[in-house]
Every structure is written in structure tokens, then in C-alpha cells.
Design a protein around this motif. Sequence first.
Motif, short mmCIF file in Angstrom:
data_model
loop_
_atom_site.label_atom_id
_atom_site.label_comp_id
_atom_site.label_asym_id
_atom_site.label_seq_id
_atom_site.Cartn_x
_atom_site.Cartn_y
_atom_site.Cartn_z
N GLY A 182 -1.61 -0.66 9.00
CA GLY A 182 -1.11 0.56 9.63
C GLY A 182 0.27 0.46 10.23
O GLY A 182 0.74 1.39 10.89
N PHE A 183 0.98 -0.65 10.02
CA PHE A 183 2.31 -0.82 10.58
C PHE A 183 3.39 -0.41 9.59
O PHE A 183 3.21 -0.56 8.37
N GLN A 184 4.48 0.08 10.11
CA GLN A 184 5.69 0.23 9.31
C GLN A 184 6.50 -1.04 9.49
O GLN A 184 6.80 -1.45 10.61
N VAL A 185 6.84 -1.70 8.39
CA VAL A 185 7.52 -3.00 8.45
C VAL A 185 8.97 -2.85 8.05
O VAL A 185 9.28 -2.31 6.98
N VAL A 186 9.86 -3.32 8.92
CA VAL A 186 11.29 -3.33 8.65
C VAL A 186 11.72 -4.78 8.50
O VAL A 186 11.48 -5.60 9.39
N GLY A 239 2.65 1.23 14.59
CA GLY A 239 3.92 0.87 15.22
C GLY A 239 4.90 0.35 14.18
O GLY A 239 4.56 0.19 13.01
N ILE A 240 6.11 0.10 14.63
CA ILE A 240 7.15 -0.42 13.74
C ILE A 240 7.35 -1.89 14.05
O ILE A 240 7.62 -2.27 15.19
N VAL A 241 7.22 -2.71 13.04
CA VAL A 241 7.34 -4.16 13.18
C VAL A 241 8.58 -4.63 12.42
O VAL A 241 8.76 -4.29 11.26
N ASP A 300 9.35 -1.86 17.30
CA ASP A 300 8.62 -2.02 18.56
C ASP A 300 8.38 -3.48 18.89
O ASP A 300 8.28 -3.85 20.07
N CYS A 301 8.23 -4.31 17.87
CA CYS A 301 8.01 -5.74 18.08
C CYS A 301 8.56 -6.51 16.90
O CYS A 301 8.87 -5.93 15.85
N LEU A 302 8.67 -7.82 17.07
CA LEU A 302 9.23 -8.68 16.03
C LEU A 302 8.21 -9.74 15.66
O LEU A 302 7.54 -10.30 16.54
N PRO A 318 0.84 -1.21 0.00
CA PRO A 318 0.00 0.00 0.00
C PRO A 318 0.87 1.26 0.00
O PRO A 318 1.87 1.33 0.72
N ARG A 319 0.49 2.23 -0.80
CA ARG A 319 1.26 3.48 -0.85
C ARG A 319 0.96 4.38 0.33
O ARG A 319 1.81 5.13 0.78
N LYS A 320 -0.27 4.30 0.82
CA LYS A 320 -0.66 5.16 1.92
C LYS A 320 -1.10 4.30 3.10
O LYS A 320 -1.81 3.32 2.94
N VAL A 321 -0.65 4.68 4.25
CA VAL A 321 -1.03 4.00 5.47
C VAL A 321 -1.94 4.92 6.26
O VAL A 321 -1.59 6.07 6.52
#
Length: 402
Positions: A205-209, A176-178, A246-248, A168-171
Motif C-alpha cells: 500500500g505504499f507509494q515508493v519513490v 504513505g510515501i516511502v 514520509d519516510c526513508l 502491482p498495478r493497483k494499490v
Amino acid sequence: MNDSMDSMPLENPQHRIAALADQCVQCGLCLPVCPTYALDGNESESPRGRIAIAAALARGQVSASAALREPLDHCLGCLGCERVCPAGVRYEALLIETRALLGPAPERPRFLLEIVKRPRLNRWVQRLARWTGASHWPRRILPASWRAALALASSHNTSKPNPSPPLPRKVGRKAGIVALFPGCAASVQDADAERAAQTLLTAAGFQVVRMPAFCCGALDRHDGAIREGDAAAARLQRAWTKSGADCLVTVTPGCLSTLRGALPGVRVDDPYRLLAEHIDELSFEPLPARFALHVPCTQANVARSDTALMQLLQRIPQLALTRLPAPPYCCGAAGSHVLQFPERAARLRESVLMQIETLDVQGLLSSNMGCRLHLAAGLQEKAPALPTLHPLTLLVQQWIPS
């Protein structure tokens, strides 16, 4: 506990094993949920029997031998016993400590496991196998562990899912960051599921790393190779610190216990619970189909996310699900067990395949890579073979981008 045990420091492995074993009240409630006890009908192949063996080894009452360690090596680590234990016995900790005391089994397929644990080598070997037609090699001349490995490799991609939609281009909002941990074999065999997890988590809605792909140490720790397992844990801790998350999460529940042990205080989960917590952000296209749902032992007993998974799958309109029965039915994959004891793994799998054969379904869902490949290899022997999918792959296929 005798005087010699009382004088031992807590850091002593034998002392820890004895203390863990002393938690067991020998009630026997673990027996009905133990797959190996159901398979053999032998007390030594039950959690209660293995606890007794571990305690005797720790206290020096018996000496290690091939016959004595065999029941410990046969254990699948499914942890059904831990879930029903009224005394709260930490069976997994006891099993890992005892296997570390004994060291890796002599018949452990070390070379095969090195291939499994190294994603680049794993990927290269699979390409070589496909190029040379390895699935048609005369398997009777190969060792049993290699025959099992070829069966698993040839069972990959029993279904051909559609490509995952773009991220998705827009969240809508930042949840949180996952950090997505790819693992070792999962980064190769479950690449579609990992892309699906990234897409769905981003949509929720998460940012995924994405973290680097390497072995978390689960295969080594559960086989008694603690030094290698500790090295993997240290590497994981460094990668986690760099992630800033924030979490894994991992798409393979078989890694969860090891990941949680290496990262105390960190939320480590599979994606289902996170997605279920933000389920209103996700919509799915109808799918008029019937699927069997296999819930791996680690998802039911470690992740305990089977309710969240069902909640997500039930959001797909017109999808009919039949969940396969729970313990003592285990497919027998269990990490390296399928390679080390392929005949036992096949016998354990047969009871699950018999359940599937009674169902009128178009596919099978299973979230653990080893379970899914092991079941797919058994299903390929049937006619026709039943397509197998990771649940995340099915979810992303039906997901409606917003």
C-alpha cells in the motif's frame, strides 16, 4: 575531569570524546558480546579498552601512534556493546569522534573504496573483471586488500533468483510515501533486493519513490574521513527534500545509522518493519525448504528489525528457518574492515561458517550486502557452495500478486 578539560568548549572534539568516555562505568558487561575481544582475548581489543584509549588520547595523556590506534581501527562497529551497556554509553559516537580525531588510517584502501562508493564506476569495474576473467587472476601477486575485493566480487550471484514480478498495478490503500535510498555498492550488488523492496512495499500500500544512487557517507565517517562524510550527508539531505516522502528505507542495514544521523526527525528504517505493519496485505506461496538466517550486527543492534524480519519470513508456508547464534559471533565484513584487515575478517568469518556447516539447509539468508558477500566467499571455498540470498529476494519470489 581535569581543569584544562573543563575549560574547553563543548564544540571541541577532545572535550566531546572525554565526555562520552566518562559515561563508561567499566563494568565489563560489553566484553562477552565483543567479537574482537573474543578473537584476541586482549583488553585493548574490547569496548572498555577502546574507551580508555579514546579518553587518554582526548585528554592528551598519550600521543597517537600506530600501535595505539590499531585497536580502534580493528573495531567492527557492530554495537553489540551499546545494546547491553547498562550506563547507556554512546559507543558509536565515541568511536566516530575518535577516528575523526586521528584521521583515516594510512593503510586505508582509498582507491578500492572510491570504486565501491561510485555506482557507475563500481558497475563498470565489475563488468571489466568478468570480461577479463579477474576471478582467475594470480591473486598471490596482489595486495591483500585487492585479493579480498576479488573474492567478494566473485562471490556475487552465488544463487540465481527468479526475476522480480512486475509492480502491482493497483494499490489497495495508500499507506504513505516511502523514499527508497539505493546507496552506493548496494545499488549494484543488491539491485535485486531493492526491486523486491519496491514491489513488496507497493503491494503493501505504499507509494515508493526511488532516490538517486550515491554513497551515504557511512564508509567515510566510520573510517575517520569526516569531511567526505559531511559532504555525503549534505547531498543526502538535498535528495531527501526533493523526494517528498514520509519516510526513508534502505535494504542495507549498515547504512541506517549514518542515514539517521544525517536526517534527524525523519523515520529511517529498513523495509521489514514497514512491511510487518501491513502484513495482512501480503500473501506468499509455500516453500518446502530449510534456510539458515544470518542476522547482521547492524540489523540486530541498529535497525532492531530482526523480529519483523522473522515475522515476514514465517508467513511463507512450509519454510523452515534456523537463526544463527548472536554475539560475539560477527562475520567480520564490517564495511571497509574486510578490505583493510582481510585476515582478521576471515578469522571472524570462520566461526560463523562453522555454525552453518552444522546445519542441514538449502540456503543462507542475510540482509547486509557486505556480510552476505563475505560469507558467500567463504562458502565458495567449501564443496558444494551454499546459495545465498537477501531475505527480500526470497520474499518477493514467494509473493502472490493480488
